[in-house]
Scaffold this motif. Structure first.
Motif, PDB file in Angstrom:
ATOM      1  N   ASN A  86       0.855  -1.176   0.000  1.00 33.20           N
ATOM      2  CA  ASN A  86       0.000   0.000   0.000  1.00 33.20           C
ATOM      3  C   ASN A  86       0.896   1.233   0.000  1.00 33.20           C
ATOM      4  O   ASN A  86       2.114   1.128  -0.001  1.00 33.20           O
ATOM      5  N   ARG A  87       0.296   2.412   0.001  1.00 33.54           N
ATOM      6  CA  ARG A  87       1.112   3.621   0.062  1.00 33.54           C
ATOM      7  C   ARG A  87       1.768   3.725   1.444  1.00 33.54           C
ATOM      8  O   ARG A  87       1.312   3.132   2.421  1.00 33.54           O
TER       9      ARG A  87
ATOM     10  N   GLU B  45      -5.787   1.109  -7.963  1.00 31.58           N
ATOM     11  CA  GLU B  45      -5.116   2.299  -8.484  1.00 31.58           C
ATOM     12  C   GLU B  45      -6.064   3.451  -8.757  1.00 31.58           C
ATOM     13  O   GLU B  45      -5.627   4.559  -9.070  1.00 31.58           O
TER      14      GLU B  45
ATOM     15  N   THR C 120      -8.342   9.026  -6.407  1.00 22.11           N
ATOM     16  CA  THR C 120      -7.631   9.729  -7.475  1.00 22.11           C
ATOM     17  C   THR C 120      -8.527  10.704  -8.213  1.00 22.11           C
ATOM     18  O   THR C 120      -8.141  11.240  -9.241  1.00 22.11           O
TER      19      THR C 120
ATOM     20  N   ARG D 260      -4.699  10.966  -2.595  1.00 20.60           N
ATOM     21  CA  ARG D 260      -3.489  10.256  -3.010  1.00 20.60           C
ATOM     22  C   ARG D 260      -2.698  11.106  -3.996  1.00 20.60           C
ATOM     23  O   ARG D 260      -3.240  11.739  -4.884  1.00 20.60           O
TER      24      ARG D 260
ATOM     25  N   ASP E  21       2.573   8.712  -3.663  1.00 23.31           N
ATOM     26  CA  ASP E  21       1.962   7.514  -3.078  1.00 23.31           C
ATOM     27  C   ASP E  21       2.001   6.360  -4.064  1.00 23.31           C
ATOM     28  O   ASP E  21       2.338   5.223  -3.717  1.00 23.31           O
ATOM     29  N   TRP E  22       1.644   6.648  -5.302  1.00 26.37           N
ATOM     30  CA  TRP E  22       1.587   5.582  -6.302  1.00 26.37           C
ATOM     31  C   TRP E  22       2.985   5.088  -6.667  1.00 26.37           C
ATOM     32  O   TRP E  22       3.181   3.900  -6.926  1.00 26.37           O
TER      33      TRP E  22
ATOM     34  N   VAL F  69       3.833   2.730  -3.982  1.00 21.84           N
ATOM     35  CA  VAL F  69       3.098   1.474  -4.159  1.00 21.84           C
ATOM     36  C   VAL F  69       3.755   0.609  -5.225  1.00 21.84           C
ATOM     37  O   VAL F  69       3.819  -0.617  -5.114  1.00 21.84           O
ATOM     38  N   LYS F  70       4.262   1.249  -6.277  1.00 23.05           N
ATOM     39  CA  LYS F  70       4.881   0.528  -7.383  1.00 23.05           C
ATOM     40  C   LYS F  70       6.317   0.090  -7.091  1.00 23.05           C
ATOM     41  O   LYS F  70       6.946  -0.576  -7.904  1.00 23.05           O
TER      42      LYS F  70
ATOM     43  N   TRP G 226      -1.223  10.384 -12.068  1.00 21.06           N
ATOM     44  CA  TRP G 226      -0.458   9.159 -11.900  1.00 21.06           C
ATOM     45  C   TRP G 226      -0.440   8.354 -13.195  1.00 21.06           C
ATOM     46  O   TRP G 226       0.586   7.806 -13.595  1.00 21.06           O
ATOM     47  N   GLU G 227      -1.572   8.296 -13.892  1.00 22.56           N
ATOM     48  CA  GLU G 227      -1.628   7.509 -15.131  1.00 22.56           C
ATOM     49  C   GLU G 227      -0.637   8.030 -16.168  1.00 22.56           C
ATOM     50  O   GLU G 227       0.052   7.255 -16.837  1.00 22.56           O
TER      51      GLU G 227
ATOM     52  N   GLU H 275       2.940   7.159 -15.012  1.00 19.18           N
ATOM     53  CA  GLU H 275       3.235   5.744 -15.228  1.00 19.18           C
ATOM     54  C   GLU H 275       3.594   5.472 -16.679  1.00 19.18           C
ATOM     55  O   GLU H 275       4.588   4.790 -16.978  1.00 19.18           O
TER      56      GLU H 275
END
Length: 306
Positions: free
Chosen positions: A39-40, A105, A109, A115, A119-120, A123-124, A159-160, A163
């Motif tokens: 998790n974050r 995810e 958001t 978030r 944070d993401w 998580v990743k 975040w998208e 990524e």
């Protein structure tokens, strides 16, 4: 018109929603089961804030939910549960079970969600997430010519988008990690965000990596710089703004760093690197006399001028 059960998606049909009394013991059990899930990161300041609220009797059952996946593993609510444990206060909460792990995810958001990109990234499994988030955001705005002309930092990408960008540019995390190292800490005049940006953008020119890092190290350290050094000129711009408690817009910062690099790498002297001229119209709006950002030079062997 609301959908009836026959119109709900299969994912929605699997959701089970209850309102539950959660004691510190139950909260601890939920957290224990979630230990294997990435998790974050826990933010202690956020937990402590909730603890004070709970102990002070200010907790309200406001409809905010604690979310579990189909295996009853916690997806969202760890800060609230940890605050419940630390405060020893029993809380009431909406609990949603059966949420698909793939939906994780998308939690928190929406616009105004809590978030953040950091944070993401955490998580990743990325490292130096604060620096990485700021570096990749700056690089993306530079590439898209969307640098802020009035603020020291521009709009944060989603975040998208981050990524996708990191998948397409896999060396950025290593650059951010390098920018976070003690080697480039210097006197903190130059933030890790601009350190990482400079290393990445100058490396892209195909310049000698040692030359790039000599330039960035001197920019951060600010030692043994003679009068006329472009590095000294750009540092003066940052130091002057700091002493005056003025933020340097990121477009000016980027322009100054690239200008200094181009002059330094060609052995040119610079006493000053000017910021972009700004004007205020009759409505009080700030406008900028726009100039194309300079293109960084490609250079080979280190130049003796520092």
């Amino acid at each position: 018109m609301e959908k009836n059960m026959g119109e709900l998606s299969e994912e929605a049909k699997r959701l089970r929603v209850t309102v539950e009394v959660i004691t510190p013991e139950i909260a601890a059990a939920f957290l224990e089961k979630a230990k294997g899930f990435r998790n974050r990161k826990i933010k202690d300041y956020a937990v402590n804030k909730l603890v004070r609220r709970y102990v002070g009797g200010h907790f309200k059952a406001n409809g905010e939910s604690i979310i579990f996946d189909q295996s009853d593993v916690l997806l969202d609510g760890q800060h609230r549960l940890l605050a419940c444990v630390r405060s020893g206060v029993t809380i009431e909460s909406v609990v949603v079970r059966g949420v698909s792990r793939s939906a994780f995810e998308t939690i928190d958001t929406s616009v105004g969600g809590s978030r953040h990109v950091t944070d993401w990234l955490s998580v990743k499994g990325y490292s130096s997430t604060n620096t990485l988030a700021s570096v990749v955001g700056l690089i993306m705005r530079y590439e898209n010519r969307k640098l802020s002309r009035t603020l020291c930092s521009g709009e944060t990408p989603s975040w998208e988008d981050v990524e996708k960008y990191l998948i397409a540019h896999p060396t950025i995390p290593d650059v951010a990690l390098e920018a976070s190292s003690k080697e480039y800490r210097g006197d903190k005049t130059i933030s890790p965000r601009f350190v990482g940006f400079a290393i990445y953008i100058l490396d892209l020119t195909g310049s000698d990596p040692t030359t790039v890092r000599d330039f960035v190290s001197s920019l951060c350290a600010g030692v043994n710089l003679s009068e006329g050094s472009p590095i000294l000129a750009v540092r003066r711009m940052f130091v002057s703004a700091r002493l005056k408690h003025v933020n340097v817009p990121e477009s000016d910062s980027v322009r100054a760093i690239i200008t200094a690099w181009n002059a330094w790498s060609q052995g040119e002297k610079r006493v000053h690197i000017k910021r972009t001229r700004r004007m205020i119209d009759n409505n009080g709006n700030v406008s900028t006399v726009d100039h194309e950002l300079p293109i960084p030079n490609k250079v080979g062997a280190p130049d003796p001028l520092r």
